[in-house]
Motif scaffolding. Structure first.
Motif, PDB file in Angstrom:
ATOM      1  N   PRO A 151     -47.148  49.536  64.412  1.00  0.00           N
ATOM      2  CA  PRO A 151     -46.248  48.500  63.422  1.00  0.00           C
ATOM      3  C   PRO A 151     -47.315  47.532  62.835  1.00  0.00           C
ATOM      4  O   PRO A 151     -48.268  47.145  63.500  1.00  0.00           O
ATOM      5  CB  PRO A 151     -45.392  47.822  64.223  1.00  0.00           C
ATOM      6  CG  PRO A 151     -45.863  47.875  65.706  1.00  0.00           C
ATOM      7  CD  PRO A 151     -46.558  49.409  65.789  1.00  0.00           C
ATOM      8  N   ARG A 152     -46.996  47.063  61.895  1.00  0.00           N
ATOM      9  CA  ARG A 152     -47.745  46.014  60.936  1.00  0.00           C
ATOM     10  C   ARG A 152     -46.485  45.197  60.051  1.00  0.00           C
ATOM     11  O   ARG A 152     -45.605  45.666  60.001  1.00  0.00           O
ATOM     12  CB  ARG A 152     -48.707  46.537  59.970  1.00  0.00           C
ATOM     13  CG  ARG A 152     -48.095  47.328  58.907  1.00  0.00           C
ATOM     14  CD  ARG A 152     -49.174  47.787  57.996  1.00  0.00           C
ATOM     15  NE  ARG A 152     -48.366  48.444  56.823  1.00  0.00           N
ATOM     16  CZ  ARG A 152     -48.049  49.907  56.829  1.00  0.00           C
ATOM     17  NH1 ARG A 152     -48.395  50.641  57.941  1.00  0.00           N
ATOM     18  NH2 ARG A 152     -47.387  50.584  55.796  1.00  0.00           N
ATOM     19  N   GLY A 153     -47.073  43.942  59.771  1.00  0.00           N
ATOM     20  CA  GLY A 153     -46.167  43.360  59.057  1.00  0.00           C
ATOM     21  C   GLY A 153     -44.852  42.550  59.508  1.00  0.00           C
ATOM     22  O   GLY A 153     -45.109  42.235  60.599  1.00  0.00           O
ATOM     23  N   PHE A 154     -44.114  42.423  58.543  1.00  0.00           N
ATOM     24  CA  PHE A 154     -42.689  41.523  59.028  1.00  0.00           C
ATOM     25  C   PHE A 154     -42.160  42.091  60.355  1.00  0.00           C
ATOM     26  O   PHE A 154     -42.078  43.054  60.496  1.00  0.00           O
ATOM     27  CB  PHE A 154     -41.864  41.350  58.035  1.00  0.00           C
ATOM     28  CG  PHE A 154     -42.139  40.833  56.708  1.00  0.00           C
ATOM     29  CD1 PHE A 154     -43.406  40.006  56.602  1.00  0.00           C
ATOM     30  CD2 PHE A 154     -41.165  40.735  55.728  1.00  0.00           C
ATOM     31  CE1 PHE A 154     -43.356  39.231  55.439  1.00  0.00           C
ATOM     32  CE2 PHE A 154     -41.547  39.982  54.628  1.00  0.00           C
ATOM     33  CZ  PHE A 154     -42.578  39.173  54.352  1.00  0.00           C
ATOM     34  N   THR A 200     -54.157  46.295  58.773  1.00  0.00           N
ATOM     35  CA  THR A 200     -52.910  45.837  59.467  1.00  0.00           C
ATOM     36  C   THR A 200     -52.458  44.683  58.820  1.00  0.00           C
ATOM     37  O   THR A 200     -53.163  44.269  57.963  1.00  0.00           O
ATOM     38  CB  THR A 200     -53.261  45.921  61.244  1.00  0.00           C
ATOM     39  OG1 THR A 200     -51.916  45.530  61.677  1.00  0.00           O
ATOM     40  CG2 THR A 200     -54.116  44.751  61.224  1.00  0.00           C
ATOM     41  N   ALA A 201     -51.459  44.108  59.428  1.00  0.00           N
ATOM     42  CA  ALA A 201     -50.824  42.814  58.791  1.00  0.00           C
ATOM     43  C   ALA A 201     -50.200  42.272  59.903  1.00  0.00           C
ATOM     44  O   ALA A 201     -49.759  42.642  60.783  1.00  0.00           O
ATOM     45  CB  ALA A 201     -49.996  43.290  57.675  1.00  0.00           C
ATOM     46  N   GLY A 202     -50.378  40.781  59.972  1.00  0.00           N
ATOM     47  CA  GLY A 202     -49.701  39.950  60.789  1.00  0.00           C
ATOM     48  C   GLY A 202     -48.132  39.804  60.436  1.00  0.00           C
ATOM     49  O   GLY A 202     -47.664  40.406  59.477  1.00  0.00           O
ATOM     50  N   ALA A 203     -47.526  39.375  61.470  1.00  0.00           N
ATOM     51  CA  ALA A 203     -46.095  39.347  61.208  1.00  0.00           C
ATOM     52  C   ALA A 203     -45.387  38.636  60.352  1.00  0.00           C
ATOM     53  O   ALA A 203     -44.072  38.755  60.209  1.00  0.00           O
ATOM     54  CB  ALA A 203     -45.459  39.017  62.795  1.00  0.00           C
ATOM     55  N   SER A 204     -46.174  37.736  59.557  1.00  0.00           N
ATOM     56  CA  SER A 204     -45.465  37.186  58.434  1.00  0.00           C
ATOM     57  C   SER A 204     -45.988  37.614  57.147  1.00  0.00           C
ATOM     58  O   SER A 204     -45.868  36.843  56.095  1.00  0.00           O
ATOM     59  CB  SER A 204     -45.862  35.673  58.601  1.00  0.00           C
ATOM     60  OG  SER A 204     -47.317  35.380  58.918  1.00  0.00           O
ATOM     61  N   ALA A 205     -46.923  38.863  57.272  1.00  0.00           N
ATOM     62  CA  ALA A 205     -47.505  39.090  55.878  1.00  0.00           C
ATOM     63  C   ALA A 205     -46.649  40.091  55.142  1.00  0.00           C
ATOM     64  O   ALA A 205     -46.373  41.230  55.944  1.00  0.00           O
ATOM     65  CB  ALA A 205     -48.897  39.739  56.313  1.00  0.00           C
ATOM     66  N   PRO A 206     -46.385  40.153  53.842  1.00  0.00           N
ATOM     67  CA  PRO A 206     -45.424  41.365  53.441  1.00  0.00           C
ATOM     68  C   PRO A 206     -45.984  42.334  53.116  1.00  0.00           C
ATOM     69  O   PRO A 206     -47.485  42.530  52.834  1.00  0.00           O
ATOM     70  CB  PRO A 206     -44.708  40.330  52.174  1.00  0.00           C
ATOM     71  CG  PRO A 206     -45.930  39.436  51.862  1.00  0.00           C
ATOM     72  CD  PRO A 206     -46.554  39.052  53.082  1.00  0.00           C
ATOM     73  N   LEU A 243     -54.337  41.602  57.107  1.00  0.00           N
ATOM     74  CA  LEU A 243     -53.661  40.818  56.075  1.00  0.00           C
ATOM     75  C   LEU A 243     -52.925  39.664  56.792  1.00  0.00           C
ATOM     76  O   LEU A 243     -51.932  39.813  57.402  1.00  0.00           O
ATOM     77  CB  LEU A 243     -52.735  41.844  55.157  1.00  0.00           C
ATOM     78  CG  LEU A 243     -53.257  42.574  54.062  1.00  0.00           C
ATOM     79  CD1 LEU A 243     -53.924  41.488  53.054  1.00  0.00           C
ATOM     80  CD2 LEU A 243     -54.414  43.520  54.426  1.00  0.00           C
ATOM     81  N   GLY A 244     -52.999  38.529  56.180  1.00  0.00           N
ATOM     82  CA  GLY A 244     -52.413  37.402  56.690  1.00  0.00           C
ATOM     83  C   GLY A 244     -53.143  36.430  56.404  1.00  0.00           C
ATOM     84  O   GLY A 244     -54.129  36.048  56.029  1.00  0.00           O
ATOM     85  N   SER A 245     -52.340  34.854  56.605  1.00  0.00           N
ATOM     86  CA  SER A 245     -53.016  33.716  56.207  1.00  0.00           C
ATOM     87  C   SER A 245     -53.827  33.017  57.374  1.00  0.00           C
ATOM     88  O   SER A 245     -53.601  33.304  58.420  1.00  0.00           O
ATOM     89  CB  SER A 245     -52.063  32.668  55.513  1.00  0.00           C
ATOM     90  OG  SER A 245     -51.320  33.239  54.571  1.00  0.00           O
ATOM     91  N   GLN A 246     -54.662  32.059  57.041  1.00  0.00           N
ATOM     92  CA  GLN A 246     -55.573  31.551  57.832  1.00  0.00           C
ATOM     93  C   GLN A 246     -54.755  30.642  58.957  1.00  0.00           C
ATOM     94  O   GLN A 246     -55.263  30.446  59.861  1.00  0.00           O
ATOM     95  CB  GLN A 246     -56.822  30.515  57.145  1.00  0.00           C
ATOM     96  CG  GLN A 246     -57.624  31.342  56.473  1.00  0.00           C
ATOM     97  CD  GLN A 246     -58.512  32.345  57.152  1.00  0.00           C
ATOM     98  OE1 GLN A 246     -58.612  32.100  58.314  1.00  0.00           O
ATOM     99  NE2 GLN A 246     -58.796  33.450  56.746  1.00  0.00           N
ATOM    100  N   ASN A 247     -53.630  30.077  58.569  1.00  0.00           N
ATOM    101  CA  ASN A 247     -52.820  29.530  59.578  1.00  0.00           C
ATOM    102  C   ASN A 247     -51.722  30.036  60.314  1.00  0.00           C
ATOM    103  O   ASN A 247     -50.845  29.753  61.030  1.00  0.00           O
ATOM    104  CB  ASN A 247     -52.059  28.245  58.800  1.00  0.00           C
ATOM    105  CG  ASN A 247     -51.027  28.845  57.694  1.00  0.00           C
ATOM    106  OD1 ASN A 247     -51.024  29.744  57.229  1.00  0.00           O
ATOM    107  ND2 ASN A 247     -50.162  27.819  57.315  1.00  0.00           N
ATOM    108  N   SER A 248     -51.869  31.494  60.006  1.00  0.00           N
ATOM    109  CA  SER A 248     -50.747  32.408  60.655  1.00  0.00           C
ATOM    110  C   SER A 248     -51.445  32.891  62.403  1.00  0.00           C
ATOM    111  O   SER A 248     -52.599  33.434  62.469  1.00  0.00           O
ATOM    112  CB  SER A 248     -50.721  33.651  60.245  1.00  0.00           C
ATOM    113  OG  SER A 248     -50.112  34.655  60.794  1.00  0.00           O
ATOM    114  N   SER A 249     -50.892  32.068  63.300  1.00  0.00           N
ATOM    115  CA  SER A 249     -51.539  32.152  64.634  1.00  0.00           C
ATOM    116  C   SER A 249     -51.587  33.944  65.040  1.00  0.00           C
ATOM    117  O   SER A 249     -52.576  34.187  65.498  1.00  0.00           O
ATOM    118  CB  SER A 249     -50.591  31.709  65.806  1.00  0.00           C
ATOM    119  OG  SER A 249     -51.156  31.912  67.045  1.00  0.00           O
ATOM    120  N   ASN A 250     -50.578  34.382  64.888  1.00  0.00           N
ATOM    121  CA  ASN A 250     -50.612  36.163  65.157  1.00  0.00           C
ATOM    122  C   ASN A 250     -51.566  36.790  64.383  1.00  0.00           C
ATOM    123  O   ASN A 250     -52.112  37.970  64.771  1.00  0.00           O
ATOM    124  CB  ASN A 250     -49.130  36.602  65.154  1.00  0.00           C
ATOM    125  CG  ASN A 250     -48.670  36.884  63.842  1.00  0.00           C
ATOM    126  OD1 ASN A 250     -48.649  38.042  63.192  1.00  0.00           O
ATOM    127  ND2 ASN A 250     -47.919  35.775  63.270  1.00  0.00           N
TER     128      ASN A 250
END
Length: 315
Positions: A8-11, A262-268, A217-224
């Motif tokens: 899994p990746r993303g949301f 891959t993508a963090g849990a808050s990346a669309p 894929l994800g923002s710098q302030n996204s912990s996961n």
């Protein structure tokens, strides 16, 4: 070149619920809606809602009295809820249920007279909200070294909780240090690090072994998201945490045959696909999906929003 798309990746379910909650609120009430902090830690998502007219605030004093206010997926403290009531704000709570679980555990242990050790990152919205549930009872630690600085009596009642988006490996090290220092320490029956964080880290740990380059894929302030990049680095892989294809650099691909994305849990997913399209276009890459875990978790919309939906339909 080959691109491996991690699954899994993303949301995750909590992020998906929070975003759908805000989308539905905008649909029902228009864009004159306020959100306390970022709805999720992702620049693309926040910019999209900002362009639609949603206002993100860090202080409730910036929200006009009587307005509609959403609490973000990361949760808030009781003090914030009290201020919202004082300002007569119509609140919709989009807190992830797995974060709410940690809040309830903090309340339970505090009422039972425990000293609570919270493993997490200082200043993170989730940590601030959790500590606000029992500030007199909670001590924050980030590392195993922090554990050695704790000063509790040998027979003290102690329990630990964790931020939901931590590195599983690093949290395990801190927990081991806590258990060694305080053998009597208690913990919730089910761990606090959420399923999505664990699954995404497992996928990167396994699939990065097949790649020379890892793009998260994800923002710098996204912990996961940051944990995913750190995990890839720990596996001696070149890795980069990016918000989208516009941040990709050609020099990253020199000598690279396989890229893991891959993508963090808050990346669309849209930002993932933009990156895939870029690499396919520039390097003629072939794309392969690889699934490590199946996810079928879903959370309902907050009860406040469901009540408003019902009232709206009856009018």
């Amino acid at each position: 070149m080959k691109v491996i798309l991690a699954n899994p990746r993303g949301f995750c379910a909590g992020v998906n619920m929070a975003i759908k909650c805000l989308e539905e609120a905008v649909r029902m009430f228009g864009s004159n809606i306020y959100v306390y902090h970022e709805i999720v830690h992702n620049r693309y998502v926040v910019d999209r809602f900002t362009q639609e007219g949603v206002t993100f605030v860090d202080e409730l004093e910036d929200v006009p009295e009587g307005s509609i206010l959403l609490f973000s997926a990361h949760g808030v403290s009781p003090a914030v809820r009290a201020i919202a009531r004082e300002r007569n704000l119509q609140t919709i709570d989009a807190t992830c249920p797995l974060v709410t679980k940690v809040h309830l555990e903090a309340i339970k242990y505090s009422r039972a007279g425990y000293n609570i050790i919270l493993i997490g990152h200082e200043g993170h919205d989730e940590v601030i909200g959790t500590m606000g549930e029992a500030p007199e009872s909670i001590t924050l630690v980030e590392t195993a070294e922090d554990v050695q600085k704790l000063e509790f009596p040998a027979d003290a009642k102690i329990a630990f909780l964790t931020q939901t988006t931590l590195s599983v490996q690093e949290a395990s090290q801190v927990i081991a240090a806590l258990r060694e220092r305080f053998p009597q320490i208690e913990s919730p029956p089910k761990e606090d690090i959420c399923y999505a964080t664990t699954n995404r880290q497992e996928a990167v740990s396994i699939l990065s072994q097949e790649a020379e380059l890892v793009l998260v894929l994800g923002s710098q302030n996204s912990s996961n998201s940051k944990r995913l990049q750190e995990l890839a680095n720990d596996n001696a892989k070149r890795s980069f945490l990016i918000d989208g294809a516009h941040e990709i650099r050609a020099e990253w691909f020199e000598g690279v045959e396989t890229v893991l994305i891959t993508a963090g849990a808050s990346a669309p997913e849209v930002v993932v696909q933009e990156c895939v399209d870029y690499i396919v276009r520039e390097y003629g890459a072939e794309v392969a999906q690889r699934t490590i875990q199946e996810e079928n978790v879903k959370f309902p919309l907050p009860k406040e929003l469901r009540r408003l939906q019902t009232a709206s339909q009856q009018q």
